[in-house]
Design an enzyme around this catalytic site. Structure first.
Site, PDB file in Angstrom:
ATOM      1  N   LYS A 102       2.138  -5.274  -5.547  1.00 12.10           N
ATOM      2  CA  LYS A 102       0.887  -4.577  -5.267  1.00 12.10           C
ATOM      3  C   LYS A 102       1.067  -3.057  -5.252  1.00 12.10           C
ATOM      4  O   LYS A 102       2.073  -2.563  -4.752  1.00 12.10           O
ATOM      5  CB  LYS A 102       0.455  -5.057  -3.863  1.00 12.10           C
ATOM      6  CG  LYS A 102      -0.989  -4.891  -3.525  1.00 12.10           C
ATOM      7  CD  LYS A 102      -1.294  -5.609  -2.211  1.00 12.10           C
ATOM      8  CE  LYS A 102      -1.992  -4.665  -1.266  1.00 12.10           C
ATOM      9  NZ  LYS A 102      -2.291  -5.204   0.046  1.00 12.10           N
ATOM     10  N   LYS A 143       7.069  -4.361  11.247  1.00  8.96           N
ATOM     11  CA  LYS A 143       7.265  -2.922  11.434  1.00  8.96           C
ATOM     12  C   LYS A 143       8.259  -2.622  12.539  1.00  8.96           C
ATOM     13  O   LYS A 143       9.062  -1.714  12.426  1.00  8.96           O
ATOM     14  CB  LYS A 143       5.925  -2.230  11.734  1.00  8.96           C
ATOM     15  CG  LYS A 143       5.024  -2.201  10.516  1.00  8.96           C
ATOM     16  CD  LYS A 143       3.820  -1.304  10.704  1.00  8.96           C
ATOM     17  CE  LYS A 143       2.980  -1.316   9.433  1.00  8.96           C
ATOM     18  NZ  LYS A 143       1.732  -0.582   9.576  1.00  8.96           N
ATOM     19  N   LYS A 152       1.049   2.545  -0.892  1.00  5.05           N
ATOM     20  CA  LYS A 152       1.532   3.895  -0.613  1.00  5.05           C
ATOM     21  C   LYS A 152       2.994   3.897  -0.173  1.00  5.05           C
ATOM     22  O   LYS A 152       3.631   4.930  -0.154  1.00  5.05           O
ATOM     23  CB  LYS A 152       0.634   4.590   0.416  1.00  5.05           C
ATOM     24  CG  LYS A 152       0.633   3.940   1.781  1.00  5.05           C
ATOM     25  CD  LYS A 152      -0.102   4.820   2.779  1.00  5.05           C
ATOM     26  CE  LYS A 152       0.092   4.303   4.187  1.00  5.05           C
ATOM     27  NZ  LYS A 152      -0.837   3.229   4.556  1.00  5.05           N
TER      28      LYS A 152
END
Ligand code: TRP
Length: 337
Positions: free
Chosen positions: A199, A116, A202
């Protein structure tokens, strides 16, 4: 609550306007089962979600929405301990203690942080993202659970939690249990409808691949009907060569409780169009009442907060005992009576 039951704890972030089908089949459905067999603690980890800047009204709505969806999906505030993380102040307090036990290098090695922070650059990465796994360790250790049901992506955070638990115990004396990751077995891995080899997530490229349980039935039916399949005609489970069809079979089987071969048999000799309609019907029938119940719960916010208050009180009773033990063990002077 039966004290001979093993304890589990897990958390979910309120970072979206709906949970998706992958959240449900990959996690929440197992939580609902665990509340029958375990002393189960589940929290909406709103403090973790603060690592991403969110408009306050939206943040507030999402937190309540996450809690309401968990109840509507079957978590029963009487059978388990369901609460909002920020309502139990001990989470931040134990997190600080754990931060003082974690090496800078050790925290820097967390792969989720590395991914991230690399994406956004160090000036735009907040320190909260760096200490995120330590707050997670505090979430867990406060409740002394034997098991932590999480997805594979959380394994490293559980390893850190175990290291911190052992480190504390060896420095200050036996205080914490050693929790184990309970990588949810037999849970369905649901993939993206448009990219059936990755997968459902979101953060996926296109919303068309994700079934949000709070979306209107027509929207979800349409997404399933436009899902990517293959050029054959056979409805057969074969993840390697028929990822899209296999994914739809997984969804159908998980929601009906049928096996994959029973599910294949339900559509023997049928075309992809009929199959997709069948899956769409199962999905929309399953989630229509969940959506309705969630909206009802949100309508009565005071009632919802009252349900959650019971949870925070049960959680706090456990958390404050643990924190007292921790402070005592470290020589932190208690306030005079
Ligand atoms: N990091 C977890 C996730 O993103 C969420 C989480 C926070 C959690 N605290 C936890 C999971 C404690 C299990 C236990 O999925």
């Amino acid at each position: 609550m039966n004290s001979s039951r093993k304890r589990v704890l897990s958390g979910i972030q309120p970072t979206a306007d709906s949970f998706h089908l992958g959240n449900y089949l990959g996690a929440v459905k197992q939580w609902v089962a665990l509340q029958e067999t375990h002393d189960a603690f589940f929290c909406v980890v709103d403090l973790h979600a603060l690592t991403v800047e969110t408009e306050p009204k939206l943040f507030r709505n999402r937190t309540l929405l996450a809690a309401a969806q968990l109840i509507a999906l079957g978590l029963d505030p009487v059978r388990c301990t369901l609460f909002i993380q920020s309502h139990v102040h001990e989470h931040n307090q134990l997190a600080w203690v754990m931060e003082c036990l974690t090496g800078f290098g050790e925290a820097s090695r967390m792969t989720q942080f590395k991914d991230k922070s690399q994406k956004s650059g160090s000036d735009r990465t907040v320190v909260g993202l760096f200490t995120y796994p330590i707050l997670q360790a505090a979430d867990i250790l406060l409740y002394q659970p034997q098991y932590v049901p999480v997805g594979e992506d959380q394994r490293q955070h559980i390893e850190l939690t175990r290291d911190l638990s052992q480190r504390f115990n060896s420095r200050y004396g036996e205080t914490f249990v050693l929790p184990e990751a309970y990588i949810i077995k037999g849970s369905a891995k649901v993939n993206d409808l448009q990219e059936p080899t990755s997968k459902m997530s979101k953060t996926s490229d296109s919303a068309a691949g994700v079934i949000d349980i709070m979306d209107a039935p027509e929207i979800n039916a349409k997404k399933i009907k436009s899902s990517v399949t293959d050029a054959e005609r056979e409805i057969r489970f074969d993840e390697k060569n028929k990822a899209g069809i296999s994914n739809l079979l997984t969804i159908y089987a998980s929601l009906t409780g049928k096996s994959i071969s029973e599910s294949e048999a339900d559509f023997a000799g049928k075309g992809y169009g009929d199959f997709k309609s069948g899956v769409a019907e199962v999905v929309t029938d399953y989630f229509a009442p969940v959506r309705k119940r969630t909206l009802e719960l949100l309508e009565d916010e005071a009632g919802l907060l009252k349900l959650l208050k019971t949870g925070s009180e049960k959680a706090e009773a456990v958390a404050s005992q643990t924190l007292t033990k921790v402070y005592d063990a470290m020589g932190v002077v208690p306030r005079g009576k």
